[in-house]
Design a protein around this motif. Structure first.
Motif, PDB file in Angstrom:
ATOM      1  N   VAL A   1       0.819  -1.222   0.000  1.00 27.00           N
ATOM      2  CA  VAL A   1       0.000   0.000   0.000  1.00 27.00           C
ATOM      3  C   VAL A   1       0.851   1.269   0.000  1.00 27.00           C
ATOM      4  CG1 VAL A   1      -2.004  -1.077   1.103  1.00 27.00           C
ATOM      5  CG2 VAL A   1      -0.281   0.046   2.525  1.00 27.00           C
TER       6      VAL A   1
ATOM      7  N   LYS B   1      -4.974   3.132  -2.856  1.00 21.80           N
ATOM      8  CA  LYS B   1      -4.397   1.778  -2.783  1.00 21.80           C
ATOM      9  C   LYS B   1      -4.735   1.131  -1.436  1.00 21.80           C
ATOM     10  CE  LYS B   1      -0.425  -0.049  -5.037  1.00 21.80           C
ATOM     11  NZ  LYS B   1      -0.039   0.388  -6.292  1.00 21.80           N
TER      12      LYS B   1
ATOM     13  N   ASP C   1      -8.472   0.240  -1.391  1.00 23.74           N
ATOM     14  CA  ASP C   1      -8.737  -0.991  -2.149  1.00 23.74           C
ATOM     15  C   ASP C   1      -8.282  -2.216  -1.368  1.00 23.74           C
ATOM     16  OD1 ASP C   1      -9.718   0.464  -4.199  1.00 23.74           O
ATOM     17  OD2 ASP C   1      -7.957   0.289  -5.505  1.00 23.74           O
ATOM     18  N   TYR C   2      -7.164  -2.048  -0.658  1.00 26.94           N
ATOM     19  CA  TYR C   2      -6.559  -3.165   0.064  1.00 26.94           C
ATOM     20  C   TYR C   2      -7.443  -3.632   1.231  1.00 26.94           C
ATOM     21  CZ  TYR C   2      -2.804  -5.689   2.543  1.00 26.94           C
ATOM     22  OH  TYR C   2      -2.037  -6.642   3.162  1.00 26.94           O
TER      23      TYR C   2
END
Ligand code: SAM
Length: 497
Positions: free
Chosen positions: A151, A193, A196-197
């Motif tokens: 990330v 990021k 989304d993770y």
């Protein structure tokens, strides 16, 4: 009061500690369940965890020896700061002694969490990790994060992004992670990021919108509740202030997480009619932005080191910034460029010296500082550090601040004026800038800011050019007959501040 660039020594109040442990369900039947606090500070969480563990062990009839052994086996922690580490152990020992248990051999480590490999997996990971904004991180730390955490590979990750990924990797199969983090993580563009993770396993989010949790710090917080492998499509959002609860379909969540008012349903998009862009950035305003004290037909006079200095008028333009426009009337900016048929032309250094010797001499007094800026690659020492915006500036425009309180304060600027901070808006179609102003002053934009803006302080929100360009609104707002421009590009639109 400060917003948080970093929070290394900010500890969590007891009511929030209890609230977070309750969210995780760390109350009953916790003996034998492993828990990890990986930046425990002076032990705000660990002290409550140990008390709950002892009470539960007693309630379930465990012997004192078993409880002491369990405390050592099930509770794990790491803290980098030695004095906080020692202070915490002392307090935990006191709790153990008060409960007449035999001393505990704590599984607590005094080291850097992110560099600690942990084989064990935990049922619970709870805490308030350290936050450090990218700009405040050391170069070595940035590199370490980008080399070791997915990330943190791109953008400008905060330090706590790495703690979230580290913690998710340390969770047992259905383990729970409850972290309190700055609420801008739901909105910053470079947090996508991270979002989304965690999204597949995120089950609840608690938003302390306007409530101040940490003493002397304005930054607003959210609590993330993540359950490993939960893979639910629904996310529950709690607005702690209004007590409103929303059930959101994760598949419909955009790049920014928007809770409440969502403008996606509207047909018209701001960037179809207008363009919002960042103002020019000189990267050394003290050199370029000048206060004129006197003028003649050919030159302006300014003060420099208690002396009066002259600069050719043709080298200078009127300057504007949202902060100073109403306070400083004589603000001008050295403009080492020109426009020919609306195209930007740079000023070669020999032409600069010959045509504007006074202005050149003035800028030379800042040459060292100017050369030390982190400018665009092709920028010369006497040019602005970031000049991308210059291409579009030679036209009427609107200017507004990136921080908005209640509603935007929109200022009209003419072709010639150079905005050197904030955001400026130009038209790309047939609608006049009055229409852009009308749209940005609408209640739709006001609601939108609250959902996409990053809480700056009090009732202020920070927004980006991208937020404005992405703003959607009902088409009726733009289609009013009076909104269609008839005056041509320089007619109705030729607005000066
Ligand atoms: C915001 S404080 C929170 C402390 C505690 N979790 C609480 O909520 O009261 C963050 C803590 O992380 C510690 N810390 C910072 N970087 C760390 C690292 N790389 N490894 C372990 N601890 C770290 C700091 O010393 C500080 O005590």
């Amino acid at each position: 009061m400060a917003t948080m660039k970093s929070n290394p020594q900010v500890f969590t109040p007891s009511r929030i500690v209890k609230y977070m442990l309750n969210i995780a369900g760390y109350r009953h039947n916790i003996v034998g369940k492993t828990i990890f606090e990986n930046s425990f500070g002076n032990g705000a969480f660990l002290k409550e965890i140990v008390k709950r563990y002892i009470n539960e062990g007693k309630r379930l009839g465990y012997s004192n020896e078993s409880i002491s052994y369990g405390l050592s086996r099930d509770i794990c922690g790491i803290e980098k700061d030695k004095s906080l580490f020692d202070e915490c152990i002392k307090d935990l020992d006191k709790i153990v002694a008060m409960n007449k248990l035999i001393p505990v051999k704590w599984t607590l480590m005094n080291q850097n969490t992110l560099q600690t490999k942990i084989e064990q997996k935990y049922n619970f990971i709870i805490g308030n990790p350290p936050y450090i904004t990218y700009s405040a991180l050391k170069e070595s730390e940035r590199r370490f994060m980008s080399d070791n955490f997915f990330v943190c590979k791109t953008g400008k990750p905060d330090y706590y992004y790495a703690f979230i990924e580290y913690s998710m990797n340390a969770l047992a199969d259905d383990g729970k992670l409850v972290y309190i983090v700055p609420n801008n993580m739901t909105k910053t563009w470079f947090g996508d990021k991270l979002r989304d993770y965690i999204l597949p396993d995120l089950i609840e989010i608690f938003d302390f919108k306007s409530e101040k949790i940490f003493k002397n710090i304005l930054t607003k917080s959210v609590i993330l509740h993540i359950q490993k492998n939960s893979k639910k499509n629904l996310l529950t959002y709690y607005d702690i202030n209004s007590k409103e609860t929303l059930s959101l379909d994760k598949r419909e969540m955009g790049r920014k997480w928007i809770f409440g008012f969502n403008c996606d349903k509207y047909e018209a998009k701001f960037s179809d009619y207008f363009k919002a862009a960042n103002s020019i950035a000189t990267l050394l305003n003290e050199a370029f932005v000048v206060n004129v004290i006197n003028e003649t037909n050919d030159y302006y006079e300014i003060f420099l080191d208690e002396e009066t200095v002259r600069i050719e008028k043709e080298l200078v333009k009127k300057a504007a910034s949202p902060k100073y426009i109403n306070k400083i009337k004589n603000e001008y900016i050295i403009f080492p460029y020109s426009y020919e048929k609306n195209k930007l032309k740079k000023l070669p250094e020999d032409v600069f010296i010959n045509k504007f010797p006074m202005g050149y001499r003035y800028l030379c007094s800042y040459k060292d500082k100017l050369e030390n800026r982190k400018s665009d690659n092709n920028a010369k020492w006497y040019e602005y550090g970031r000049s991308q915006a210059l291409q579009h500036l030679n036209q009427p425009k609107l200017m507004l601040s990136t921080v908005i309180t209640d509603k935007p304060n929109i200022i009209r600027l003419c072709n010639e004026t150079i905005p050197y901070s904030g955001i400026f808006i130009t038209k790309i179609g047939n609608y006049s800038l009055d229409v852009a102003k009308f749209i940005l002053e609408s209640c739709y934009f006001k609601d939108y800011i609250k959902t996409v803006g990053i809480h700056a302080n009090g009732t202020s929100y920070r927004i980006s050019t991208r937020d404005i360009n992405d703003f959607r609104f009902p088409k009726d707002l733009i289609c009013l007959p009076s909104n269609i421009e008839h005056g041509g590009a320089n007619g109705k639109n030729n607005l000066c501040s």
